[in-house]
Design a protein around this motif. Structure first.
Motif, PDB file in Angstrom:
ATOM      1  N   TYR A 151       0.860  -1.193   0.000  1.00  0.00           N
ATOM      2  CA  TYR A 151       0.000   0.000   0.000  1.00  0.00           C
ATOM      3  C   TYR A 151       0.892   1.236   0.000  1.00  0.00           C
ATOM      4  O   TYR A 151       1.680   1.430   0.934  1.00  0.00           O
ATOM      5  CB  TYR A 151      -0.882  -0.019   1.244  1.00  0.00           C
ATOM      6  CG  TYR A 151      -1.764   1.205   1.407  1.00  0.00           C
ATOM      7  CD1 TYR A 151      -2.806   1.449   0.529  1.00  0.00           C
ATOM      8  CD2 TYR A 151      -1.540   2.104   2.447  1.00  0.00           C
ATOM      9  CE1 TYR A 151      -3.615   2.563   0.682  1.00  0.00           C
ATOM     10  CE2 TYR A 151      -2.353   3.216   2.611  1.00  0.00           C
ATOM     11  CZ  TYR A 151      -3.388   3.445   1.715  1.00  0.00           C
ATOM     12  OH  TYR A 151      -4.191   4.545   1.870  1.00  0.00           O
ATOM     13  N   ILE A 174      -9.101   1.683   2.015  1.00  0.00           N
ATOM     14  CA  ILE A 174      -8.196   2.021   0.911  1.00  0.00           C
ATOM     15  C   ILE A 174      -8.932   2.826  -0.154  1.00  0.00           C
ATOM     16  O   ILE A 174      -8.461   3.858  -0.617  1.00  0.00           O
ATOM     17  CB  ILE A 174      -7.606   0.739   0.278  1.00  0.00           C
ATOM     18  CG1 ILE A 174      -6.687   0.033   1.285  1.00  0.00           C
ATOM     19  CG2 ILE A 174      -6.848   1.067  -1.008  1.00  0.00           C
ATOM     20  CD1 ILE A 174      -6.245  -1.350   0.838  1.00  0.00           C
ATOM     21  N   VAL A 234      -5.084   2.684   7.312  1.00  0.00           N
ATOM     22  CA  VAL A 234      -4.988   1.384   6.646  1.00  0.00           C
ATOM     23  C   VAL A 234      -3.966   0.498   7.370  1.00  0.00           C
ATOM     24  O   VAL A 234      -2.947   0.983   7.849  1.00  0.00           O
ATOM     25  CB  VAL A 234      -4.606   1.583   5.164  1.00  0.00           C
ATOM     26  CG1 VAL A 234      -4.294   0.248   4.492  1.00  0.00           C
ATOM     27  CG2 VAL A 234      -5.744   2.297   4.429  1.00  0.00           C
TER      28      VAL A 234
END
Lengths: 84, 354, 354, 84
Positions: free
Chosen positions: B158, B204, B211
C-alpha cells in the motif's frame, strides 16, 4: 521469557504460549539473540526447525536474527498460514 | 431514505465516501471462506466493480463456513452461484467473472484492471503470485489467512509500503506448513477475517481511517484477542522486474487420491478394476493402460455405463489435473461410488515404468 | 468428508464440540445488521435450534448492511425471508419463529426455552429487557451494539458474571444517546460485530476458549483496533425478582412522521388534505377527525381509491403505532406518494385539543 | 492525560482522543478523581453532562467515581451505544 505462539507453532508446542528460562541452573545456554532463540527452540521442538520462513516478533515488532533479546521482552513466533 | 443513507450520513464518510466506493474496482481471488463474507459486504455497501475468480464447485464440507451457498447449490460452480446471489443483492454492481485460477500468464493483465486485490485464496503459491503481481503493478492487496481458531490480516504494498515478502521472503515448502484443508478452521473465523478484509478494502478506496499497512493483525478467536505486529519494508522486495517462472497453483479442494506408485501396486495385483481415462480420444489412442476405458472429460456422461456396477473407480488423465475435476463431478453424480484420482496421471506412471 | 469436518478435525473442538452445537438452542433477537451475520454462521456451523424474532419488513436502506436480503425481498417480512434462506442453507436446523417484539409479557416464557440469547436489537429498552429476563432466568446473553465505525461486544450474565446493568445501571433517556438509525453505521461494521457475537455464542455452547465475560470489547474500525475493558459484578444487579413494569419497546425503522402539534397546524390551515385513519370501524365511529377516511389496518387495500390522486397522505391511529405499520406498508405499495405518520395519534391530538 | 473516546463522546468532542492538562499554569483545577474528571469534562463539553450513564475506564478497567487518577493513567469514556 514468555513466547506467544501462532499458527502451526501452537500446534507443534501444543499450547498457546511457551516459557523459556532466562537464567539457567542447568548450565543450558540461554538465548541472547533472536538467532539463538531459534536454535534453542529448535532443539526443544525439532519440528520448528522445518519452518524455513518463521517470523519472530520482539515487543510487537518484526525482528531480524541479530536482534538482542532479554527476559522482559515479549516474543511471538509467527509462521505463515495458508487457509482461506 | 436512500439505499446508502446509513453510511452517507456519517460525517467521516459522507456522500464523498459513497461516490468513491461506487467508482472502486476490487478483485476478489477465491470464493471460499474469506471471499464470501468480504464480497457480501463490499457488494452491500456499493462498491462499483467486483471481480470474481474461482474454478471450484460447491461441496458439502464448504457449507460449514461458506455462507453464501445453500444445499441446493452443491455441485454447482461457485462463480456462477456467487454471481447470481450478489446480483440479486445489488443490481447496480458491475461484476466481472474469471472462470480460471490466477496464473503467471493471466495475473498481470487481470489485476491491472483493479484498484486493489483481496487475497482470499487458500494456498501459498497464489498468495506469492498475488504479491508479486501487485508489486509489479503497484497495487495494494488485502491479505487474509486462517489457521484453526486464528486469522491473520494485513494490507501489503500500500503506497510503497511493505509487501508479503517482507514478512515471509520465500514460499514455505509443502512439508513445512500445511496447505488448504489439511488444517481445519472453526466456521465463524473466516467470517471475522473476511469482514476485516472488506473493511480494509473500504478504507483504501475511500481514504477514511488508518490502513493496516506495515502491521500484521493476529486474531485469536479462543481468547478473542488481537495483536498487531509492526514490520518494515525491505526495499529489495519492490525491485521485482517480472513474475517468477513457476508458482505451481494448487487446487485446495481435497479429492480422494492415490499415488501413482500405489496405483501401480493395484494394477500389479491383477484384480479387476474400473479405470476411467478422461483424456481426449487422440491422447488415449496415442498411449494408454490396457485396463483403462476412455471417457473424455467433456463427455463424462458416457461414464455411466461403465461404472454403475463398480463400488470403486480410478480416474486418470495426463497430469492428474483433469482427472481431479472429473472425480469432483463424478462424486456428486454417484455419491455411493468411491472415486480415486491417480496423482500425477500418465506422466507419473510413465516415469515409474518408462 | 463430512459436512462439518473442517471444524471437527480441530483438536480443541472435535466431534464433541459439534455434538454440543447440535444440541444448542440460541435465540436471536433482531434480524438486522447484527442478527444476520451471527445467524449465517451459527446456522452454517450446525447449531441445532435457532429462535428468530423480528416484526419488521425489509426496506431499501437495510440492504447496505443486512446482507441476507436481496432487492426482491423489499417489503417482505424479515422473519419469513430469514427463515427461507437459513432453511436452504441448512435443512437440519430447527427454527422457531417469533412474529413479535420482545415484551415484558413474553420475554420470560420465550427466553426460558434457550441456552442463550444473542442481543441483536437496535434499542435500549429491548437490551434492558433482555438483560433483566436473562438475569431472572440465569441465562447468558451475547451483547453487540454499533455506533458509526465502532462496535461493542460482551457476554453478560455468564455463570453469575457481570450483567449489562453492571456497566450501565440505568437506561439512558432518548435525549441523551441516539437510538437506532439516528446514528449511522458503516455497512461492514455489523458484519464484524455480528460474527464476534456468533463466536462468543459458540464458545459458550461448546466450552472452548475463554468467554468474553466481565470484559467489554471496544472495536474501532477506523484504526482497526480492539480494546478490552474489565468490569466487575455488582451483586445487587443479580437480585432482580421480576421484570420492570415498563420497557417501552421501540421500533427503530424510521418512518416519516409529523408531530401532533405540527399536524394540528396543517389541519388549521384548512387546505385539502388526505388523511387515513387506520383504526377499527368501531374506534373510528366512537370519535374521529372530520377530515379522516377510515381504512382499518387489516383492510389497507381499501386505501387505493382514496389516495391515488394524492401526493401526500397523513396516516393516523389511536397511539401512532398502527399508523406507523400502515405507513411502512403503504410506502412500499405507493413509492411515489409521501406518507406521514401522525406521532402519538388520536391520543396526542386529544391531549392538544381536549 | 490522554482520554480515549467512544460512541457519542467521540462525536461530541469531534475527535477520537482528548488531552487533559495535568499541571495547570492557568490555575484551573486539575481533576484528581474520576468524579472530578467528569466535572472537568462537563465544563468543557456541556453535552457530556447529559450522559447519565457514561462509564469511565482507568487503565482498561471500569472505574467508580471515587477512584484516584493521575497523569500516566489511560482513561476511556464509554457511553452506552444502541445501534444494531
Amino acid at each position: 521469557m514468555t513466547i506467544l505462539l501462532f499458527g502451526i507453532t501452537k500446534d507443534i508446542v501444543g499450547a498457546p504460549t511457551l516459557s523459556v528460562p532466562t537464567s539457567s541452573i542447568t548450565g543450558k545456554k540461554i538465548p541472547k539473540t533472536v538467532k539463538e532463540l531459534r536454535t534453542f527452540l529448535g532443539n526443544t521442538y525439532p519440528e520448528l526447525n522445518k519452518l524455513s520462513s518463521l517470523a519472530v516478533a520482539v515487543n510487537n515488532n518484526y525482528a531480524e536474527d541479530d536482534q538482542i533479546i532479554n527476559s522482559y521482552d515479549e516474543i511471538a513466533l509467527i509462521p505463515p498460514v495458508s487457509g482461506g | 431514505m436512500s439505499r446508502y443513507s446509513r453510511q452517507t450520513q456519517l460525517k467521516d464518510f459522507g456522500p464523498e465516501g459513497q461516490q468513491r466506493l461506487s467508482e472502486g474496482k476490487i478483485l476478489v481471488v477465491g470464493l471460499g471462506g474469506l471471499g464470501l463474507p468480504a464480497l457480501q459486504y463490499l457488494n452491500a455497501m456499493g462498491v462499483g466493480t467486483l471481480g470474481l475468480m474461482d474454478q471450484d464447485v460447491i461441496e458439502l464440507h464448504n457449507l460449514q463456513r461458506q455462507v453464501l451457498y445453500t444445499e441446493q447449490d452443491l455441485g454447482r460452480q461457485k462463480l456462477e452461484v456467487v454471481h447470481e446471489k450478489l446480483t440479486a443483492q445489488n443490481s447496480n454492481t458491475h461484476f466481472k467473472l474469471y472462470d480460471t485460477f490466477l496464473t503467471k500468464d493471466n495475473a498481470l493483465e487481470i489485476i491491472n484492471e483493479y484498484d486493489l486485490v483481496i487475497d482470499a485464496t487458500d494456498n501459498f503459491p497464489t498468495r506469492y503470485l498475488i504479491n508479486d503481481a501487485c508489486v509489479l503493478l503497484k497495487k495494494p492487496f488485502v491479505y487474509g489467512a486462517l489457521h484453526s481458531f486464528e486469522g491473520h490480516v494485513s494490507v501489503f504494498n500500500y503506497q510503497n509500503g511493505p509487501t508479503y515478502r517482507c514478512l515471509y521472503p520465500n514460499m514455505p515448502s509443502v512439508e513445512e506448513v500445511p496447505n488448504c484443508s489439511e488444517n481445519g478452521v472453526l466456521g465463524v473465523i473466516p467470517g471475522i477475517i473476511g469482514t476485516f478484509q472488506a473493511l480494509e478494502a473500504i478504507k483504501i478506496l475511500t481514504g477514511i481511517g488508518e490502513v493496516l499497512s506495515g502491521k500484521l493483525l493476529l486474531f485469536d478467536g479462543l481468547s478473542q484477542s488481537s495483536t498487531k505486529i509492526g514490520f518494515k519494508l525491505n526495499p529489495e522486495n519492490l525491485k521485482l522486474t517480472r513474475l517468477q517462472d513457476f508458482y505451481e497453483p494448487l487446487d485446495c479442494e481435497v479429492v480422494p487420491a492415490i499415488s501413482a506408485a500405489d496405483f501401480q501396486l493395484v494394477l500389479d495385483s491383477k484384480t479387476d478394476i474400473t479405470l476411467l481415462d478422461v483424456r481426449t480420444e487422440a491422447e488415449f489412442n496415442d498411449r494408454n493402460l490396457k485396463e483403462a476405458i476412455n471417457v473424455p472429460l467433456d463427455r463424462l456422461e458416457l461414464a455411466s455405463k461403465h461404472i454403475n456396477a463398480a463400488d470403486k473407480v480410478y480416474v486418470l488423465c495426463q497430469s492428474g489435473k483433469r482427472s481431479e475435476v472429473a472425480v469432483k463431478q463424478l462424486q456428486i453424480q454417484y455419491p455411493n461410488i468411491e472415486f480415486f484420482n491417480v496423482l500425477g496421471g500418465m506422466n507419473q506412471i510413465t516415469a515409474l515404468c518408462p
